[in-house]
Design a protein around this motif. Structure first.
Motif, PDB file in Angstrom:
ATOM      1  N   GLU A   7       0.833  -1.202   0.000  1.00  0.00           N
ATOM      2  CA  GLU A   7       0.000   0.000   0.000  1.00  0.00           C
ATOM      3  C   GLU A   7       0.873   1.259   0.000  1.00  0.00           C
ATOM      4  O   GLU A   7       0.602   2.219  -0.741  1.00  0.00           O
ATOM      5  CB  GLU A   7      -0.932   0.014   1.220  1.00  0.00           C
ATOM      6  CG  GLU A   7      -1.975  -1.096   1.246  1.00  0.00           C
ATOM      7  CD  GLU A   7      -3.149  -0.840   0.296  1.00  0.00           C
ATOM      8  OE1 GLU A   7      -3.081   0.096  -0.515  1.00  0.00           O
ATOM      9  OE2 GLU A   7      -4.138  -1.593   0.379  1.00  0.00           O
ATOM     10  N   LEU A   8       1.915   1.267   0.799  1.00  0.00           N
ATOM     11  CA  LEU A   8       2.822   2.416   0.852  1.00  0.00           C
ATOM     12  C   LEU A   8       3.613   2.558  -0.440  1.00  0.00           C
ATOM     13  O   LEU A   8       3.908   3.675  -0.882  1.00  0.00           O
ATOM     14  CB  LEU A   8       3.772   2.278   2.044  1.00  0.00           C
ATOM     15  CG  LEU A   8       3.124   2.390   3.427  1.00  0.00           C
ATOM     16  CD1 LEU A   8       4.142   2.040   4.514  1.00  0.00           C
ATOM     17  CD2 LEU A   8       2.562   3.791   3.666  1.00  0.00           C
ATOM     18  N   LYS A   9       3.938   1.460  -1.036  1.00  0.00           N
ATOM     19  CA  LYS A   9       4.644   1.483  -2.320  1.00  0.00           C
ATOM     20  C   LYS A   9       3.780   2.138  -3.391  1.00  0.00           C
ATOM     21  O   LYS A   9       4.254   2.989  -4.163  1.00  0.00           O
ATOM     22  CB  LYS A   9       5.026   0.059  -2.732  1.00  0.00           C
ATOM     23  CG  LYS A   9       5.802  -0.038  -4.040  1.00  0.00           C
ATOM     24  CD  LYS A   9       6.153  -1.497  -4.336  1.00  0.00           C
ATOM     25  CE  LYS A   9       6.908  -1.629  -5.651  1.00  0.00           C
ATOM     26  NZ  LYS A   9       7.259  -3.059  -5.927  1.00  0.00           N
ATOM     27  N   LYS A  33      -3.034   8.464   4.735  1.00  0.00           N
ATOM     28  CA  LYS A  33      -3.933   7.716   3.867  1.00  0.00           C
ATOM     29  C   LYS A  33      -4.386   6.409   4.510  1.00  0.00           C
ATOM     30  O   LYS A  33      -5.439   5.872   4.153  1.00  0.00           O
ATOM     31  CB  LYS A  33      -3.238   7.422   2.533  1.00  0.00           C
ATOM     32  CG  LYS A  33      -2.953   8.665   1.706  1.00  0.00           C
ATOM     33  CD  LYS A  33      -2.307   8.302   0.375  1.00  0.00           C
ATOM     34  CE  LYS A  33      -2.073   9.540  -0.476  1.00  0.00           C
ATOM     35  NZ  LYS A  33      -1.480   9.209  -1.800  1.00  0.00           N
ATOM     36  N   PHE A  34      -3.576   5.901   5.441  1.00  0.00           N
ATOM     37  CA  PHE A  34      -3.878   4.615   6.071  1.00  0.00           C
ATOM     38  C   PHE A  34      -3.849   4.706   7.595  1.00  0.00           C
ATOM     39  O   PHE A  34      -3.873   3.686   8.274  1.00  0.00           O
ATOM     40  CB  PHE A  34      -2.876   3.550   5.613  1.00  0.00           C
ATOM     41  CG  PHE A  34      -2.701   3.502   4.123  1.00  0.00           C
ATOM     42  CD1 PHE A  34      -3.659   2.917   3.311  1.00  0.00           C
ATOM     43  CD2 PHE A  34      -1.586   4.074   3.517  1.00  0.00           C
ATOM     44  CE1 PHE A  34      -3.510   2.886   1.936  1.00  0.00           C
ATOM     45  CE2 PHE A  34      -1.423   4.054   2.143  1.00  0.00           C
ATOM     46  CZ  PHE A  34      -2.387   3.457   1.340  1.00  0.00           C
ATOM     47  N   SER A  35      -3.778   5.905   8.114  1.00  0.00           N
ATOM     48  CA  SER A  35      -3.708   6.112   9.559  1.00  0.00           C
ATOM     49  C   SER A  35      -4.417   7.420   9.897  1.00  0.00           C
ATOM     50  O   SER A  35      -5.022   8.043   9.027  1.00  0.00           O
ATOM     51  CB  SER A  35      -2.243   6.132  10.020  1.00  0.00           C
ATOM     52  OG  SER A  35      -1.495   7.114   9.306  1.00  0.00           O
ATOM     53  N   GLY A  43     -16.368   4.431   8.382  1.00  0.00           N
ATOM     54  CA  GLY A  43     -14.989   4.027   8.598  1.00  0.00           C
ATOM     55  C   GLY A  43     -14.101   4.329   7.410  1.00  0.00           C
ATOM     56  O   GLY A  43     -14.568   4.632   6.310  1.00  0.00           O
ATOM     57  N   THR A  44     -12.819   4.244   7.651  1.00  0.00           N
ATOM     58  CA  THR A  44     -11.791   4.490   6.636  1.00  0.00           C
ATOM     59  C   THR A  44     -10.813   3.325   6.635  1.00  0.00           C
ATOM     60  O   THR A  44     -10.367   2.890   7.701  1.00  0.00           O
ATOM     61  CB  THR A  44     -11.022   5.791   6.950  1.00  0.00           C
ATOM     62  OG1 THR A  44     -11.949   6.876   7.044  1.00  0.00           O
ATOM     63  CG2 THR A  44      -9.990   6.090   5.869  1.00  0.00           C
ATOM     64  N   TYR A  45     -10.492   2.830   5.466  1.00  0.00           N
ATOM     65  CA  TYR A  45      -9.507   1.742   5.353  1.00  0.00           C
ATOM     66  C   TYR A  45      -8.193   2.200   5.978  1.00  0.00           C
ATOM     67  O   TYR A  45      -7.646   3.247   5.615  1.00  0.00           O
ATOM     68  CB  TYR A  45      -9.309   1.402   3.883  1.00  0.00           C
ATOM     69  CG  TYR A  45      -8.239   0.369   3.596  1.00  0.00           C
ATOM     70  CD1 TYR A  45      -8.355  -0.938   4.062  1.00  0.00           C
ATOM     71  CD2 TYR A  45      -7.115   0.701   2.836  1.00  0.00           C
ATOM     72  CE1 TYR A  45      -7.381  -1.885   3.786  1.00  0.00           C
ATOM     73  CE2 TYR A  45      -6.143  -0.233   2.546  1.00  0.00           C
ATOM     74  CZ  TYR A  45      -6.280  -1.530   3.022  1.00  0.00           C
ATOM     75  OH  TYR A  45      -5.298  -2.470   2.734  1.00  0.00           O
ATOM     76  N   SER A  46      -7.679   1.421   6.917  1.00  0.00           N
ATOM     77  CA  SER A  46      -6.498   1.848   7.670  1.00  0.00           C
ATOM     78  C   SER A  46      -5.709   0.644   8.168  1.00  0.00           C
ATOM     79  O   SER A  46      -6.083  -0.509   7.934  1.00  0.00           O
ATOM     80  CB  SER A  46      -6.918   2.714   8.867  1.00  0.00           C
ATOM     81  OG  SER A  46      -7.520   1.906   9.882  1.00  0.00           O
ATOM     82  N   ILE A  47      -4.648   0.949   8.901  1.00  0.00           N
ATOM     83  CA  ILE A  47      -3.824  -0.120   9.463  1.00  0.00           C
ATOM     84  C   ILE A  47      -4.597  -0.950  10.482  1.00  0.00           C
ATOM     85  O   ILE A  47      -4.210  -2.085  10.775  1.00  0.00           O
ATOM     86  CB  ILE A  47      -2.524   0.415  10.089  1.00  0.00           C
ATOM     87  CG1 ILE A  47      -2.817   1.491  11.145  1.00  0.00           C
ATOM     88  CG2 ILE A  47      -1.595   0.942   9.006  1.00  0.00           C
ATOM     89  CD1 ILE A  47      -1.566   1.969  11.886  1.00  0.00           C
ATOM     90  N   GLU A  75      -5.981  -4.205  -5.163  1.00  0.00           N
ATOM     91  CA  GLU A  75      -4.844  -4.734  -5.918  1.00  0.00           C
ATOM     92  C   GLU A  75      -3.604  -4.882  -5.042  1.00  0.00           C
ATOM     93  O   GLU A  75      -2.879  -5.889  -5.123  1.00  0.00           O
ATOM     94  CB  GLU A  75      -4.542  -3.805  -7.098  1.00  0.00           C
ATOM     95  CG  GLU A  75      -3.379  -4.277  -7.966  1.00  0.00           C
ATOM     96  CD  GLU A  75      -3.100  -3.335  -9.120  1.00  0.00           C
ATOM     97  OE1 GLU A  75      -2.079  -3.518  -9.805  1.00  0.00           O
ATOM     98  OE2 GLU A  75      -3.908  -2.396  -9.343  1.00  0.00           O
ATOM     99  N   GLN A  76      -3.350  -3.892  -4.178  1.00  0.00           N
ATOM    100  CA  GLN A  76      -2.161  -3.939  -3.332  1.00  0.00           C
ATOM    101  C   GLN A  76      -2.248  -5.090  -2.320  1.00  0.00           C
ATOM    102  O   GLN A  76      -1.231  -5.695  -1.972  1.00  0.00           O
ATOM    103  CB  GLN A  76      -1.977  -2.607  -2.592  1.00  0.00           C
ATOM    104  CG  GLN A  76      -1.618  -1.434  -3.482  1.00  0.00           C
ATOM    105  CD  GLN A  76      -2.796  -0.920  -4.287  1.00  0.00           C
ATOM    106  OE1 GLN A  76      -3.942  -1.015  -3.846  1.00  0.00           O
ATOM    107  NE2 GLN A  76      -2.536  -0.386  -5.470  1.00  0.00           N
TER     108      GLN A  76
END
Length: 277
Positions: free
Chosen positions: A82-84, A149-151, A225-229, A265-266
């Motif tokens: 995801e970070l990539k 974006k993920f936190s 909610g938000t997609y996160s870690i 995809e990730q």
């Protein structure tokens, strides 16, 4: 002559004004074309700086990622992917052969004294070592997820909520489902009590997720909610539910959550790390 304090004060002010006049005479005026940045421009500049910092923080030193094909390893590989995709973060994945106890070798113990995967070495941060899957997610988010974006914003209620679900999964679903898998597949003898205990406890924890996800799409964040870690931390274990239950039909919200995340995809790429030999 008598001392006059007012006269002394006047002399000091006269000297100060003279020095100020001499200084200002050397300054050049702003050119006519110069414009001070508006508040909106400043905001844009800050955003650009944050984005640039996120993509250049790593430099040319990829993260070394030591892992195996387990749920805990997949947490980290999914987040790295995801970070990539989001920031261009680079990493090298090295497979650790658990069947040969490679994780207990002296060189690896220097990375993780607990002798477990996953672990990372961040070469762009003085070779800093991080072990424990949830701790790795938190470290990567704090250092590389500059745009959140993920936190979530540190100190916010959303962050606190995410941490609660991260710890719930790290201390509950992972250990319980892991023990169920051990007693079902790896124990030298079948112990019905142990098998039943850990399967039932895993299913109970799925029910807790069902309560949370009823009417929501993700575990943490406002609204649905938000997609996160928080999701990334729990997903690989629940995605491997067939160890304890063939389907997730008894937990429809959890089932939809798993399918929603698995469609990314990730995530699909991260689940394939490390590449089979």
């Amino acid at each position: 002559m008598a001392y006059n304090p007012l006269s002394q004060e006047l002399q000091r002010k006269t000297i100060a004004i003279t020095r100020l006049a001499a200084l200002t005479s050397t300054l050049r005026p702003f050119p006519k074309s110069f414009r001070f940045a508006s508040p909106k421009s400043s905001d844009n500049m800050s955003t650009t700086t944050a984005t640039s910092a996120a993509t250049t923080e790593q430099g040319d030193k990829p993260i070394e990622f030591y892992t195996a094909s387990t749920p805990n390893g997949r947490k980290v590989s999914v987040f790295l992917e995801e970070l990539k995709a989001a920031y261009g973060l680079q990493y090298n994945a090295r497979r650790i052969t658990l069947s040969k106890n490679e994780q207990k070798e002296e060189w690896f113990i220097k990375i993780n004294p607990n002798g477990r995967i996953p672990a990372i070495v961040d070469n762009s941060n003085e070779g800093f070592k991080v072990f424990e899957s949830a701790a790795i997610l938190l470290y990567l988010a704090s250092r590389y997820d500059k745009e959140r974006k993920f936190s979530f914003e540190p100190g916010s209620l959303d962050e606190s909520e995410a941490l609660q679900w991260i710890f719930f999964s790290h201390g509950g679903i992972g250990p319980m489902q892991g023990q169920a898998s051990h007693f079902i597949s790896s124990a030298p003898e079948k112990i019905p009590y142990a098998i039943e205990r850990y399967i039932n406890e895993t299913k109970r924890l799925y029910s807790v997720l069902e309560i949370r996800l009823n009417g929501r799409e993700y575990l943490a964040g406002p609204g649905k909610g938000t997609y996160s870690i928080a999701d990334i931390n729990a997903f690989p274990w629940v995605n491997g539910h067939k160890t304890v239950t063939e389907t997730l039909d008894n937990w429809p919200s959890v089932k939809a959550w798993v399918e929603r995340i698995r469609a990314r995809e990730q995530v699909q790429t991260g689940l394939k790390v490390p590449v089979s030999a």
